[in-house]
Design a protein around this motif. Structure first.
Motif, short mmCIF file in Angstrom:
data_model
loop_
_atom_site.label_atom_id
_atom_site.label_comp_id
_atom_site.label_asym_id
_atom_site.label_seq_id
_atom_site.Cartn_x
_atom_site.Cartn_y
_atom_site.Cartn_z
N ILE A 58 0.83 -1.22 0.00
CA ILE A 58 0.00 0.00 0.00
C ILE A 58 0.86 1.26 0.00
O ILE A 58 0.64 2.19 -0.79
CB ILE A 58 -0.95 -0.01 1.23
CG1 ILE A 58 -1.99 -1.14 1.07
CG2 ILE A 58 -1.66 1.33 1.37
CD1 ILE A 58 -2.80 -1.40 2.32
N LEU A 59 1.88 1.29 0.87
CA LEU A 59 2.76 2.47 0.94
C LEU A 59 3.56 2.65 -0.35
O LEU A 59 3.74 3.77 -0.82
CB LEU A 59 3.72 2.34 2.13
CG LEU A 59 3.11 2.52 3.53
CD1 LEU A 59 4.15 2.23 4.60
CD2 LEU A 59 2.57 3.93 3.69
N THR A 60 4.00 1.53 -0.91
CA THR A 60 4.79 1.60 -2.13
C THR A 60 3.96 2.10 -3.30
O THR A 60 4.42 2.93 -4.10
CB THR A 60 5.36 0.20 -2.49
OG1 THR A 60 6.11 -0.29 -1.39
CG2 THR A 60 6.25 0.27 -3.71
N LEU A 61 2.73 1.62 -3.42
CA LEU A 61 1.84 2.06 -4.51
C LEU A 61 1.58 3.55 -4.42
O LEU A 61 1.61 4.26 -5.44
CB LEU A 61 0.52 1.28 -4.44
CG LEU A 61 -0.50 1.59 -5.53
CD1 LEU A 61 0.08 1.28 -6.91
CD2 LEU A 61 -1.78 0.79 -5.30
N PHE A 62 1.35 4.04 -3.20
CA PHE A 62 1.09 5.47 -3.01
C PHE A 62 2.30 6.31 -3.44
O PHE A 62 2.18 7.27 -4.21
CB PHE A 62 0.76 5.75 -1.54
CG PHE A 62 0.73 7.22 -1.20
CD1 PHE A 62 -0.32 8.03 -1.59
CD2 PHE A 62 1.79 7.80 -0.49
CE1 PHE A 62 -0.34 9.38 -1.29
CE2 PHE A 62 1.78 9.15 -0.18
CZ PHE A 62 0.71 9.94 -0.58
N PHE A 63 3.48 5.93 -2.96
CA PHE A 63 4.66 6.74 -3.27
C PHE A 63 5.09 6.59 -4.72
O PHE A 63 5.67 7.52 -5.30
CB PHE A 63 5.83 6.39 -2.35
CG PHE A 63 7.02 7.28 -2.58
CD1 PHE A 63 6.96 8.63 -2.26
CD2 PHE A 63 8.16 6.78 -3.17
CE1 PHE A 63 8.03 9.47 -2.50
CE2 PHE A 63 9.25 7.61 -3.41
CZ PHE A 63 9.19 8.95 -3.08
N THR A 64 4.81 5.45 -5.33
CA THR A 64 5.15 5.27 -6.75
C THR A 64 4.44 6.31 -7.60
O THR A 64 5.03 6.91 -8.50
CB THR A 64 4.75 3.86 -7.23
OG1 THR A 64 5.48 2.89 -6.48
CG2 THR A 64 5.07 3.68 -8.71
N ILE A 65 3.16 6.52 -7.31
CA ILE A 65 2.37 7.52 -8.05
C ILE A 65 2.97 8.91 -7.85
O ILE A 65 3.14 9.68 -8.80
CB ILE A 65 0.90 7.50 -7.58
CG1 ILE A 65 0.27 6.13 -7.92
CG2 ILE A 65 0.11 8.63 -8.24
CD1 ILE A 65 -1.09 5.91 -7.31
#
Length: 320
Positions: A27-34
Motif C-alpha cells: 500500500i505504501l509503495t503504490l502510493f509513493f510510486t504515483i
C-alpha cells in the motif's frame, strides 16, 4: 481419500507476519510510486524516474509475492503433492529478473542522458527524493524485522528492492545537491547509473538463490557429505547411496536415500534412528529412506563392489 492425505506432512506455509508486512509495504509503495512518477515527469530527472521505475517493479514484485504467500497456504492435492510452496521461488526468480531488466534499462537511458543532457528542476527533485527517503527507511525497517521472524525468499527479494530504493533516494538527493552547487547536469545520469548497478546486484542475488532452488541443488547451509556420514553412523546402516537433498521453498527441505542395512537389526528401528538424527541435528523433517539388501538390490556394480568389500573385511578379521 481426503485431499490432505496425499502426503504425510502438511506441506503448507502459514506466514501471518510476512503477509501483514507485505500488505503494509504494498500500500505504501503504490502510493509513493504515483507521487514519484508525477515528480519525475515534472522535474525531468532521470535519477528520479529511474527510482520510480524501480518502484513500479516493487509494486509488481510485492503483488506477485502476495500471490505466492496465499498459494503457499493451500494444501497438497493429487496433482501438486508438495502443495504450492514452489511458487514462492518462481515469484522470487521473476522478481530478480525484473530488477535486472530495469537496471539494464537505467544504464541505457543514463548513457543517452550523458550524450544529450537535459534541464532538470532540482528543487522538485530534492523534495520528492526526500519524501522517498523517509518512506524507504520505514519500509526497509519493517521488512528487516519481518525477515528475522519468518524466513521467506519473497520478503528477502522485497527487502532487496527497498534497500535499492533507499540507496536510490540517497543518490537522488546527492545528485540534486551537486547540481544545485555546481550546475553540472550530468550528475543526474551518473547517479542513475550507480542506482542501476545497485539494483542489478540485488536482482542477480535473488536470481541466483531462486535458480539454485529451482534446480534442486543442495542448500548452501547444509553439507551433504556430513549428512551422509551421520546417516552411515546410525546403528544398522552399512552403506548410504542414491542420496538426494533439495529445498521445496526457502525453509522446506526434502531428503531421499537408499541404505544397505544389517539384517540382524529391526528395520523400523533403523528408520526411526535415521529420522531422529536428521530432525534433531539438521531440522529435516521430510525424509524418505529406502532400506535395501545388497544381494537383492545391488544397483549394478555398486552393490557387487560393496559385497566384495564386506567379504574382504570378514577375511581380514578371520586372519587376525
Amino acid at each position: 481419500m481426503k485431499e490432505y492425505d496425499y502426503h504425510h506432512l502438511h506441506h503448507v506455509k502459514e506466514q501471518s507476519k510476512s503477509k501483514k508486512t507485505l500488505w503494509v509495504t504494498l500500500i505504501l509503495t503504490l502510493f509513493f510510486t504515483i507521487v514519484e512518477i508525477i515528480g519525475g515527469i515534472l522535474s525531468n530527472s532521470l535519477a528520479l524516474l529511474s527510482d520510480s521505475a524501480h518502484m513500479i517493479s516493487d509494486v509488481l514484485a510485492l503483488g506477485l509475492s502476495m500471490v505466492a504467500i496465499y498459494l503457499a497456504t493451500r494444501p497438497p492435492n493429487a496433482r501438486f503433492t508438495f502443495g504450492y510452496l514452489r511458487f514462492e521461488i518462481i515469484a522470487s526468480f521473476l522478481n530478480g529478473l525484473a530488477l535486472a531488466i530495469i537496471a539494464i534499462g537505467i544504464f541505457v537511458e543514463g548513457v543517452r542522458r550523458f550524450l544529450h543532457p537535459e534541464a532538470i528542476d532540482f528543487k522538485l527533485m530534492l523534495i520528492i527524493s526526500s519524501i522517498g527517503l523517509v518512506v524507504n527507511v520505514v519500509l526497509t525497517v519493517v521488512l528487516s524485522r519481518s525477515m528475522k521472524e519468518e524466513e521467506n525468499l519473497n520478503v528477502q527479494s522485497a527487502l532487496w528492492h527497498f534497500i535499492g530504493d533507499l540507496l536510490s533516494s540517497v543518490g537522488v538527493i546527492i545528485s540534486a545537491t551537486l547540481i544545485y552547487f555546481t550546475g553540472f547536469q550530468w550528475f543526474d545520469p551518473l547517479i542513475s547509473v550507480v542506482i542501476g548497478g545497485i539494483i542489478f546486484t540485488g536482482g542477480w542475488k535473488i536470481i541466483k538463490e531462486s535458480y539454485l532452488i529451482l534446480m534442486e541443488s543442495v542448500p548452501d547451509r547444509f553439507n551433504l557429505d556430513e549428512i551422509r556420514n551421520d546417516i552411515a553412523n546410525v546403528e544398522g546402516v552399512e552403506d548410504v547411496h542414491e542420496m538426494h537433498f533439495w529445498a521445496i521453498s526457502s525453509d522446506h527441505y526434502s531428503l531421499t536415500a537408499h541404505v544397505f542395512i544389517d539384517n540382524k537389526i529391526q528395520p523400523f528401528c533403523i528408520i526411526l534412528a535415521i529420522n531422529e538424527t536428521l530432525k534433531e541435528k539438521y531440522g529435516i523433517e521430510h525424509s524418505t529412506i529406502q532400506m535395501e539388501n545388497a544381494n537383492i538390490h545391488p544397483h549394478g556394480e555398486y552393490g557387487k563392489e560393496f559385497l566384495r568389500h564386506q567379504e574382504e573385511e570378514k577375511s581380514k578379521l578371520v586372519h587376525t
